[in-house]
Design a protein around this motif. Structure first.
Motif, PDB file in Angstrom:
ATOM      1  N   VAL A 135      39.540 114.568  86.532  1.00 35.27           N
ATOM      2  CA  VAL A 135      38.570 115.668  86.501  1.00 35.27           C
ATOM      3  C   VAL A 135      37.679 115.441  85.286  1.00 35.27           C
ATOM      4  O   VAL A 135      38.159 115.417  84.154  1.00 35.27           O
ATOM      5  N   ALA A 136      36.396 115.254  85.516  1.00 31.38           N
ATOM      6  CA  ALA A 136      35.467 115.042  84.415  1.00 31.38           C
ATOM      7  C   ALA A 136      35.334 116.328  83.598  1.00 31.38           C
ATOM      8  O   ALA A 136      35.656 117.416  84.085  1.00 31.38           O
ATOM      9  N   PRO A 137      34.869 116.232  82.357  1.00 27.37           N
ATOM     10  CA  PRO A 137      34.656 117.450  81.564  1.00 27.37           C
ATOM     11  C   PRO A 137      33.694 118.401  82.266  1.00 27.37           C
ATOM     12  O   PRO A 137      32.737 117.964  82.912  1.00 27.37           O
ATOM     13  N   GLN A 138      33.949 119.691  82.151  1.00 30.09           N
ATOM     14  CA  GLN A 138      33.035 120.669  82.727  1.00 30.09           C
ATOM     15  C   GLN A 138      31.659 120.517  82.078  1.00 30.09           C
ATOM     16  O   GLN A 138      31.544 120.479  80.859  1.00 30.09           O
ATOM     17  N   CYS A 139      30.641 120.442  82.913  1.00 28.65           N
ATOM     18  CA  CYS A 139      29.309 120.084  82.437  1.00 28.65           C
ATOM     19  C   CYS A 139      28.416 121.314  82.306  1.00 28.65           C
ATOM     20  O   CYS A 139      28.206 122.040  83.282  1.00 28.65           O
ATOM     21  N   THR A 140      27.907 121.533  81.104  1.00 29.93           N
ATOM     22  CA  THR A 140      26.997 122.652  80.867  1.00 29.93           C
ATOM     23  C   THR A 140      25.539 122.290  81.141  1.00 29.93           C
ATOM     24  O   THR A 140      24.820 123.064  81.770  1.00 29.93           O
ATOM     25  N   PRO A 141      25.041 121.112  80.716  1.00 30.11           N
ATOM     26  CA  PRO A 141      23.654 120.744  81.068  1.00 30.11           C
ATOM     27  C   PRO A 141      23.523 120.622  82.586  1.00 30.11           C
ATOM     28  O   PRO A 141      24.342 119.988  83.245  1.00 30.11           O
ATOM     29  N   LEU A 142      22.500 121.231  83.145  1.00 30.57           N
ATOM     30  CA  LEU A 142      22.372 121.275  84.592  1.00 30.57           C
ATOM     31  C   LEU A 142      22.160 119.899  85.207  1.00 30.57           C
ATOM     32  O   LEU A 142      21.257 119.157  84.808  1.00 30.57           O
ATOM     33  N   ALA A 143      22.994 119.568  86.175  1.00 28.04           N
ATOM     34  CA  ALA A 143      22.841 118.415  87.074  1.00 28.04           C
ATOM     35  C   ALA A 143      23.172 117.060  86.462  1.00 28.04           C
ATOM     36  O   ALA A 143      23.211 116.059  87.186  1.00 28.04           O
ATOM     37  N   THR A 144      23.423 116.968  85.161  1.00 24.09           N
ATOM     38  CA  THR A 144      23.708 115.652  84.597  1.00 24.09           C
ATOM     39  C   THR A 144      24.993 115.067  85.183  1.00 24.09           C
ATOM     40  O   THR A 144      25.133 113.845  85.278  1.00 24.09           O
ATOM     41  N   GLN A 145      25.926 115.933  85.608  1.00 23.06           N
ATOM     42  CA  GLN A 145      27.200 115.440  86.115  1.00 23.06           C
ATOM     43  C   GLN A 145      27.069 114.723  87.456  1.00 23.06           C
ATOM     44  O   GLN A 145      27.917 113.910  87.812  1.00 23.06           O
ATOM     45  N   VAL A 146      25.987 114.999  88.211  1.00 24.91           N
ATOM     46  CA  VAL A 146      25.867 114.351  89.515  1.00 24.91           C
ATOM     47  C   VAL A 146      25.525 112.871  89.370  1.00 24.91           C
ATOM     48  O   VAL A 146      25.926 112.039  90.198  1.00 24.91           O
ATOM     49  N   LEU A 147      24.784 112.523  88.329  1.00 25.55           N
ATOM     50  CA  LEU A 147      24.544 111.104  88.050  1.00 25.55           C
ATOM     51  C   LEU A 147      25.818 110.431  87.570  1.00 25.55           C
ATOM     52  O   LEU A 147      26.113 109.295  87.948  1.00 25.55           O
ATOM     53  N   HIS A 148      26.587 111.129  86.731  1.00 27.23           N
ATOM     54  CA  HIS A 148      27.871 110.581  86.285  1.00 27.23           C
ATOM     55  C   HIS A 148      28.789 110.358  87.492  1.00 27.23           C
ATOM     56  O   HIS A 148      29.483 109.337  87.578  1.00 27.23           O
ATOM     57  N   ALA A 149      28.792 111.319  88.410  1.00 22.55           N
ATOM     58  CA  ALA A 149      29.645 111.220  89.594  1.00 22.55           C
ATOM     59  C   ALA A 149      29.237 110.034  90.463  1.00 22.55           C
ATOM     60  O   ALA A 149      30.095 109.309  90.993  1.00 22.55           O
ATOM     61  N   THR A 150      27.937 109.828  90.588  1.00 19.21           N
ATOM     62  CA  THR A 150      27.456 108.695  91.377  1.00 19.21           C
ATOM     63  C   THR A 150      27.883 107.376  90.748  1.00 19.21           C
ATOM     64  O   THR A 150      28.312 106.447  91.440  1.00 19.21           O
ATOM     65  N   GLY A 151      27.795 107.296  89.428  1.00 19.52           N
ATOM     66  CA  GLY A 151      28.234 106.086  88.737  1.00 19.52           C
ATOM     67  C   GLY A 151      29.717 105.838  88.916  1.00 19.52           C
ATOM     68  O   GLY A 151      30.149 104.696  89.144  1.00 19.52           O
ATOM     69  N   MET A 152      30.527 106.895  88.831  1.00 19.04           N
ATOM     70  CA  MET A 152      31.961 106.745  89.031  1.00 19.04           C
ATOM     71  C   MET A 152      32.268 106.299  90.463  1.00 19.04           C
ATOM     72  O   MET A 152      33.105 105.425  90.696  1.00 19.04           O
ATOM     73  N   ALA A 153      31.571 106.901  91.425  1.00 18.32           N
ATOM     74  CA  ALA A 153      31.786 106.530  92.826  1.00 18.32           C
ATOM     75  C   ALA A 153      31.431 105.072  93.078  1.00 18.32           C
ATOM     76  O   ALA A 153      32.153 104.351  93.784  1.00 18.32           O
ATOM     77  N   GLU A 154      30.340 104.620  92.490  1.00 17.92           N
ATOM     78  CA  GLU A 154      29.940 103.218  92.665  1.00 17.92           C
ATOM     79  C   GLU A 154      30.946 102.291  92.006  1.00 17.92           C
ATOM     80  O   GLU A 154      31.268 101.214  92.542  1.00 17.92           O
ATOM     81  N   ALA A 155      31.473 102.686  90.847  1.00 22.79           N
ATOM     82  CA  ALA A 155      32.494 101.868  90.183  1.00 22.79           C
ATOM     83  C   ALA A 155      33.743 101.748  91.054  1.00 22.79           C
ATOM     84  O   ALA A 155      34.325 100.661  91.182  1.00 22.79           O
ATOM     85  N   MET A 156      34.156 102.840  91.663  1.00 25.33           N
ATOM     86  CA  MET A 156      35.331 102.811  92.538  1.00 25.33           C
ATOM     87  C   MET A 156      35.077 101.927  93.753  1.00 25.33           C
ATOM     88  O   MET A 156      35.964 101.185  94.192  1.00 25.33           O
ATOM     89  N   ARG A 157      33.867 102.005  94.286  1.00 23.48           N
ATOM     90  CA  ARG A 157      33.531 101.179  95.452  1.00 23.48           C
ATOM     91  C   ARG A 157      33.588  99.698  95.096  1.00 23.48           C
ATOM     92  O   ARG A 157      34.135  98.886  95.848  1.00 23.48           O
ATOM     93  N   ARG A 158      33.041  99.341  93.945  1.00 27.21           N
ATOM     94  CA  ARG A 158      33.025  97.935  93.538  1.00 27.21           C
ATOM     95  C   ARG A 158      34.432  97.408  93.268  1.00 27.21           C
ATOM     96  O   ARG A 158      34.713  96.219  93.464  1.00 27.21           O
ATOM     97  N   LYS A 159      35.314  98.278  92.822  1.00 27.99           N
ATOM     98  CA  LYS A 159      36.694  97.884  92.537  1.00 27.99           C
ATOM     99  C   LYS A 159      37.548  97.831  93.798  1.00 27.99           C
ATOM    100  O   LYS A 159      38.707  97.445  93.753  1.00 27.99           O
ATOM    101  N   GLY A 160      36.982  98.248  94.926  1.00 28.47           N
ATOM    102  CA  GLY A 160      37.718  98.197  96.176  1.00 28.47           C
ATOM    103  C   GLY A 160      38.649  99.373  96.388  1.00 28.47           C
ATOM    104  O   GLY A 160      39.498  99.329  97.290  1.00 28.47           O
ATOM    105  N   GLU A 161      38.499 100.429  95.601  1.00 30.29           N
ATOM    106  CA  GLU A 161      39.334 101.613  95.771  1.00 30.29           C
ATOM    107  C   GLU A 161      38.784 102.466  96.918  1.00 30.29           C
ATOM    108  O   GLU A 161      37.596 102.450  97.202  1.00 30.29           O
ATOM    109  N   ASP A 162      39.670 103.222  97.562  1.00 28.46           N
ATOM    110  CA  ASP A 162      39.201 104.078  98.653  1.00 28.46           C
ATOM    111  C   ASP A 162      39.046 105.525  98.196  1.00 28.46           C
ATOM    112  O   ASP A 162      39.057 106.449  99.000  1.00 28.46           O
ATOM    113  N   GLY A 163      38.887 105.722  96.900  1.00 29.95           N
ATOM    114  CA  GLY A 163      38.714 107.056  96.360  1.00 29.95           C
ATOM    115  C   GLY A 163      37.321 107.609  96.624  1.00 29.95           C
ATOM    116  O   GLY A 163      36.367 106.869  96.885  1.00 29.95           O
TER     117      GLY A 163
END
Length: 368
Positions: A135-163
């Motif tokens: 669970v990422a830190p709760q984000c107060t600045p609006l919408a910045t967490q969605v870019l972080h989430a996209t980066g995490m998702a892409e990292a998981m995809r590149r690593k071959g994880e099904d998360g």
């Protein structure tokens, strides 16, 4: 590509014209929407219990602000169906990227409620371990967490994880550039991320009509090639079903998915806000009739899935949860001034170590 094929591809990106719904506001079942399956009964019963506990937690956290134990608390009362369903749609290995209003979701994820409130208490930026809890830190600045989430998702995809990664965001956050950048990146990369918009009708005091002219926020996905759906966010059954389909879409390698849940923020933006300045009591009463908790309770009772004993048990669990939270939050913490040097770098620099020792010497001199 032919015009006919192109038109079909566009139609597949568009959300339903009306929000998906399984349960009416009075708790009665409606005709199941095509393409969506009702969640298992045991999952619905678990969701009900977490919604009861979550609401009691939310009420207790609000009270703690009045007692001076929290600096601020953004209530999510009325949004419990979204909060709980967003967590139950994920697996343990999936990641959640929450906003500052998603404390109930974190509690339903199994995090220690005191650690969840640590940020709002002013002790630490994040009171829990993101790597351990996913669970990422709760984000107060609006919408910045969605870019972080996209980066995490892409990292998981590149690593071959099904998360899968789920990013919570409010309707106000969709007006930020980060939201649009995240959708674009996620679509191009086919990152396994679900963007979950809790449209509670206000960005603090700004109503949705002054933010967007789109027929629904879910329509924003088509411009980036992201399929989307809209759902009645106060219908737990529908939210679980739609999010389950969205998560499966992302997990199967088809890329991102956007879900807009139509819900309502029953309380003010935070304890520092006066909501009566920008909305009237009639509006709040109308939305109170669609309260997700009694709505789900009536539905489960009608299907014989919930008894009086089950209801009392859930309420008792909520009271016990609140009592434990209250007792631990009322205990004063002893600050360690040397903590200001922790976690600045993975390996402290010589200058930091020198400054730390200087402060330690001064503190020791004051105590002697």
């Amino acid at each position: 590509m032919s015009t006919k094929t192109s038109a079909k591809a566009v139609r597949e990106l568009l959300p339903s014209q009306a929000p998906i719904r399984f349960v009416d506001e009075d708790g009665s079942a409606v005709k199941a929407p095509a393409g969506y399956a009702a969640p298992p009964d045991d999952l619905l019963r678990a969701a009900y219990r977490w919604m009861v506990v979550g609401r009691r937690f939310d009420t207790q956290a609000t009270a703690l602000t009045k007692q001076g134990r929290l600096a601020v608390y953004p209530s999510s009362r009325g949004q419990e169906a979204c909060q709980v369903a967003g967590v139950l749609a994920l697996r343990e290995r999936d990641w959640l990227f929450p906003t500052y209003r998603d404390s109930v979701a974190l509690v339903a994820r199994g995090l220690d409620p005191v650690e969840v409130l640590t940020l709002l208490r002013g002790d630490w930026h994040c009171g829990y371990d993101p790597a351990a809890t996913r669970v990422a830190p709760q984000c107060t600045p609006l919408a910045t967490q969605v870019l972080h989430a996209t980066g995490m998702a892409e990292a998981m995809r590149r690593k071959g994880e099904d998360g899968v990664v789920m990013a919570f965001i409010g309707d106000g956050g969709t007006s930020e550039g980060d939201f649009h950048e995240a959708l674009n990146f996620a679509a191009v990369l086919k990152a396994p991320v679900v963007f979950f918009v809790q449209n509670n009708k206000y960005a603090i005091s700004v109503p949705l009509a002054k933010q967007s002219a789109a027929p629904a926020l879910a329509y924003k996905g088509v411009g980036y090639g992201v399929p989307a759906e809209q759902v009645d966010g106060n219908d737990l059954v529908a939210v679980l079903s739609v999010l389950g389909a969205a998560v499966e879409h992302a997990r199967s390698g088809k890329g991102p998915f956007l879900v807009e849940a139509h819900t309502y923020r029953m309380d003010a933006h935070t304890n520092a806000d006066d909501a009566t300045r920008y909305r009237d009591d009639d509006e709040v009463r109308r939305w109170s009739a669609a309260d997700p908790l009694p709505r789900l309770e009536a539905y489960l009772r009608g299907r014989g899935l919930l008894t009086d004993e089950d209801v009392e048990s859930a309420r008792a669990q909520g009271e016990s949860f609140a009592a434990d939270l209250r007792a631990r939050m009322n205990a004063d913490t002893e600050p360690d001034l040397l903590e200001i040097f922790d976690h600045v770098y993975a390996e402290p620099t010589p200058q930091l170590l020198e400054q730390r020792e200087q402060l330690r010497a001064e503190l020791n001199a004051q105590e002697s």
